[in-house]
Design an enzyme around this catalytic site. Structure first.
Site, PDB file in Angstrom:
ATOM      1  N   SER A 143       0.845  -1.147  -0.016  1.00 18.46           N
ATOM      2  CA  SER A 143       0.155  -0.393   0.074  1.00 18.46           C
ATOM      3  C   SER A 143       0.899   1.070  -0.100  1.00 18.46           C
ATOM      4  O   SER A 143       1.867   1.602   0.496  1.00 18.46           O
ATOM      5  CB  SER A 143      -1.137   0.089   1.199  1.00 18.46           C
ATOM      6  OG  SER A 143      -1.795   1.583   1.257  1.00 18.46           O
ATOM      7  N   TYR A 157      -2.124  -0.988  10.687  1.00 20.82           N
ATOM      8  CA  TYR A 157      -2.002  -1.025   8.958  1.00 20.82           C
ATOM      9  C   TYR A 157      -0.467  -1.052   8.777  1.00 20.82           C
ATOM     10  O   TYR A 157      -0.187  -1.662   7.717  1.00 20.82           O
ATOM     11  CB  TYR A 157      -3.294  -0.373   8.182  1.00 20.82           C
ATOM     12  CG  TYR A 157      -3.735  -0.889   6.793  1.00 20.82           C
ATOM     13  CD1 TYR A 157      -3.742  -2.047   6.881  1.00 20.82           C
ATOM     14  CD2 TYR A 157      -3.296   0.590   5.915  1.00 20.82           C
ATOM     15  CE1 TYR A 157      -3.925  -2.455   5.134  1.00 20.82           C
ATOM     16  CE2 TYR A 157      -3.071  -0.396   4.280  1.00 20.82           C
ATOM     17  CZ  TYR A 157      -3.472  -1.311   4.213  1.00 20.82           C
ATOM     18  OH  TYR A 157      -3.630  -1.532   2.968  1.00 20.82           O
TER      19      TYR A 157
HETATM   20  P1  NAP Z   1     -11.573  -6.253   0.188  1.00 22.86           P
HETATM   21  O1  NAP Z   1     -12.397  -6.113  -1.122  1.00 22.86           O
HETATM   22  O2  NAP Z   1     -11.802  -6.131   2.170  1.00 22.86           O
HETATM   23  O3  NAP Z   1     -11.462  -7.603  -0.076  1.00 22.86           O
HETATM   24  C1  NAP Z   1      -9.868  -7.979   0.956  1.00 22.86           C
HETATM   25  C2  NAP Z   1      -9.883  -9.137   0.382  1.00 22.86           C
HETATM   26  O4  NAP Z   1      -8.478 -10.673   1.341  1.00 22.86           O
HETATM   27  C3  NAP Z   1     -11.078 -10.363   0.389  1.00 22.86           C
HETATM   28  O5  NAP Z   1     -11.052 -11.171  -0.678  1.00 22.86           O
HETATM   29  C4  NAP Z   1     -11.293 -11.393   1.467  1.00 22.86           C
HETATM   30  O6  NAP Z   1     -11.881 -13.098   1.587  1.00 22.86           O
HETATM   31  C5  NAP Z   1      -9.735 -11.862   2.364  1.00 22.86           C
HETATM   32  N1  NAP Z   1      -8.940 -12.065   3.652  1.00 22.86           N
HETATM   33  C6  NAP Z   1      -8.811 -11.417   4.390  1.00 22.86           C
HETATM   34  N2  NAP Z   1      -8.355 -11.715   5.350  1.00 22.86           N
HETATM   35  C7  NAP Z   1      -7.731 -13.149   4.988  1.00 22.86           C
HETATM   36  C8  NAP Z   1      -7.733 -13.554   5.695  1.00 22.86           C
HETATM   37  N3  NAP Z   1      -7.133 -13.785   7.062  1.00 22.86           N
HETATM   38  N4  NAP Z   1      -7.092 -14.756   4.496  1.00 22.86           N
HETATM   39  C9  NAP Z   1      -7.300 -14.706   3.541  1.00 22.86           C
HETATM   40  N5  NAP Z   1      -8.199 -14.359   2.696  1.00 22.86           N
HETATM   41  C10 NAP Z   1      -8.273 -13.089   3.658  1.00 22.86           C
HETATM   42  O7  NAP Z   1     -10.001  -5.181   0.488  1.00 22.86           O
HETATM   43  P2  NAP Z   1      -9.323  -4.585  -0.662  1.00 22.86           P
HETATM   44  O8  NAP Z   1      -9.722  -3.490  -0.876  1.00 22.86           O
HETATM   45  O9  NAP Z   1      -9.477  -5.538  -1.598  1.00 22.86           O
HETATM   46  O10 NAP Z   1      -7.703  -5.339  -0.457  1.00 22.86           O
HETATM   47  C11 NAP Z   1      -6.982  -6.107  -0.344  1.00 22.86           C
HETATM   48  C12 NAP Z   1      -4.769  -5.598  -0.762  1.00 22.86           C
HETATM   49  O11 NAP Z   1      -5.071  -4.628  -1.174  1.00 22.86           O
HETATM   50  C13 NAP Z   1      -5.131  -5.934   0.951  1.00 22.86           C
HETATM   51  O12 NAP Z   1      -4.194  -6.152   1.572  1.00 22.86           O
HETATM   52  C14 NAP Z   1      -4.907  -3.279   0.945  1.00 22.86           C
HETATM   53  O13 NAP Z   1      -4.180  -3.666   2.251  1.00 22.86           O
HETATM   54  C15 NAP Z   1      -4.479  -4.018  -0.780  1.00 22.86           C
HETATM   55  N6  NAP Z   1      -5.057  -2.590  -0.993  1.00 22.86           N
HETATM   56  C16 NAP Z   1      -5.940  -2.194  -0.701  1.00 22.86           C
HETATM   57  C17 NAP Z   1      -6.246  -0.664  -1.550  1.00 22.86           C
HETATM   58  C18 NAP Z   1      -7.488  -0.041  -1.970  1.00 22.86           C
HETATM   59  O14 NAP Z   1      -8.005   0.853  -2.083  1.00 22.86           O
HETATM   60  N7  NAP Z   1      -8.619  -0.633  -2.326  1.00 22.86           N
HETATM   61  C19 NAP Z   1      -5.578  -0.092  -0.736  1.00 22.86           C
HETATM   62  C20 NAP Z   1      -4.420  -0.094  -0.571  1.00 22.86           C
HETATM   63  C21 NAP Z   1      -3.491  -1.456  -0.738  1.00 22.86           C
HETATM   64  P3  NAP Z   1     -12.586 -13.391   2.712  1.00 22.86           P
HETATM   65  O15 NAP Z   1     -13.639 -12.001   3.612  1.00 22.86           O
HETATM   66  O16 NAP Z   1     -13.467 -14.543   1.997  1.00 22.86           O
HETATM   67  O17 NAP Z   1     -11.585 -14.326   3.489  1.00 22.86           O
END
Ligand code: NAP
Length: 258
Positions: A143, A157
């Site tokens: 991130s 985080y």
């Molecule tokens: P999201 O929409 O909340 O999706 C998160 C995903 O991670 C879901 O598929 C969830 O699946 C899975 N997950 C969570 N805990 C888990 C665990 N213990 N074991 C296996 N799967 C797990 O989040 P997102 O925005 O797509 O973020 C995804 C990644 O991108 C993260 O690492 C986040 O830090 C990073 N990120 C996101 C953003 C953003 O703007 N969206 C920005 C920077 C970085 P289940 O609920 O089925 O387990």
């Protein structure tokens, strides 16, 4: 043109929704065989149905990346379905917000347990098949928050996301002997279900602070991961790519005027 990665075996953690689903969609669209990982059975089934509708080879395994035995199950499922792993996208992550003054041990353990420990455990579990692949690739989703920027509520985080990069640099050296590269994508604000849960005010203030004036798409992270997985990116390891619409650039709000 890049050499095709059609047929490569790709594991994407945290792919039941959000960025991981976008990464899975991009790899499936490039002809790769994709194993999506998450904990929510219904969401996983829905994502597999959606992504395989075009004829792509997409399936799922339920696993919590913070548990070693679950990570071993991911590897076993990939061995059974694909005969190995060529690419691991370690993307699973959570971002609950809590002010530092109120942060409990449970809050800290949950965030570090999924984002940092989960990254290490999932990469570690996949090492043997990635080495056997001959062109093993690991792509972490970090991130901008932590490595470059800060935001109230995300001290734990930010530590987890910066910690992924500390892991990355030593892992890159250790894995080089096996021909495995490991790199990280640093997304800015990407439109996902998880981000939506932060509310309208958050989304509006973030959009206003991005020079390109929009949130990123999950596919834009997917295409960056796809590039890092190509043969042509094979000399890049231990590196990071920021994909944020320019969000880290302005020195002040005035820099965005005009
Ligand atoms: P999201 O929409 O909340 O999706 C998160 C995903 O991670 C879901 O598929 C969830 O699946 C899975 N997950 C969570 N805990 C888990 C665990 N213990 N074991 C296996 N799967 C797990 O989040 P997102 O925005 O797509 O973020 C995804 C990644 O991108 C993260 O690492 C986040 O830090 C990073 N990120 C996101 C953003 C953003 O703007 N969206 C920005 C920077 C970085 P289940 O609920 O089925 O387990």
């Amino acid at each position: 043109m890049f050499t095709s990665i059609a047929g490569r075996a790709v594991v994407v953690t945290g792919a039941t929704r959000g960025i991981g689903k976008g990464i899975a969609r991009v790899f499936a669209g490039a002809g790769a065989r994709v194993l999506i990982v998450g904990r929510d059975a219904e969401a996983a089934k829905g994502t597999v149905a959606e992504l395989s509708a075009t004829g792509a080879d997409v399936s799922h395994v339920l696993a919590d990346v913070g548990r070693r035995e679950d990570c071993q199950r991911i590897v076993a499922a990939a061995a059974e379905r694909f005969g190995g792993i060529d690419v691991l996208c370690a993307n699973a992550g959570i971002f609950p917000a809590t002010p530092l003054a109120e942060m409990t041990e449970k809050d800290i353990d949950e965030v570090l347990g999924t984002n940092l420990r989960g990254t290490i455990l999932s990469v570690q579990a996949c090492l043997a098949p990635l080495a056997a692949s001959g062109h093993g690739r690991v792509i972490l989703t970090s991130s901008i928050t932590g490595p470059i920027t800060g935001f109230p509520g995300w001290a734990h985080y930010g530590a987890s996301k910066a910690g992924q990069l500390g892991f990355l640099r030593t892992a890159a050296i250790e894995l080089a002997a096996s021909g495995i590269t490991i790199n990280a994508v640093l997304p800015g604000n990407i439109a996902t279900e998880g981000l939506d849960e932060l509310g309208e005010d958050y989304l509006a203030s973030m959009t206003a602070s991005i020079p390109l004036r929009r949130l990123g798409t999950v596919e834009e992270i997917g295409y960056t991961a796809l590039f890092l997985a190509t043969d042509e990116a094979g000399y890049i390891t231990g590196q990071t790519i920021v994909v944020d619409g320019g969000q880290v650039l302005p020195e002040s709000l005035a820099a965005l005027d005009g």
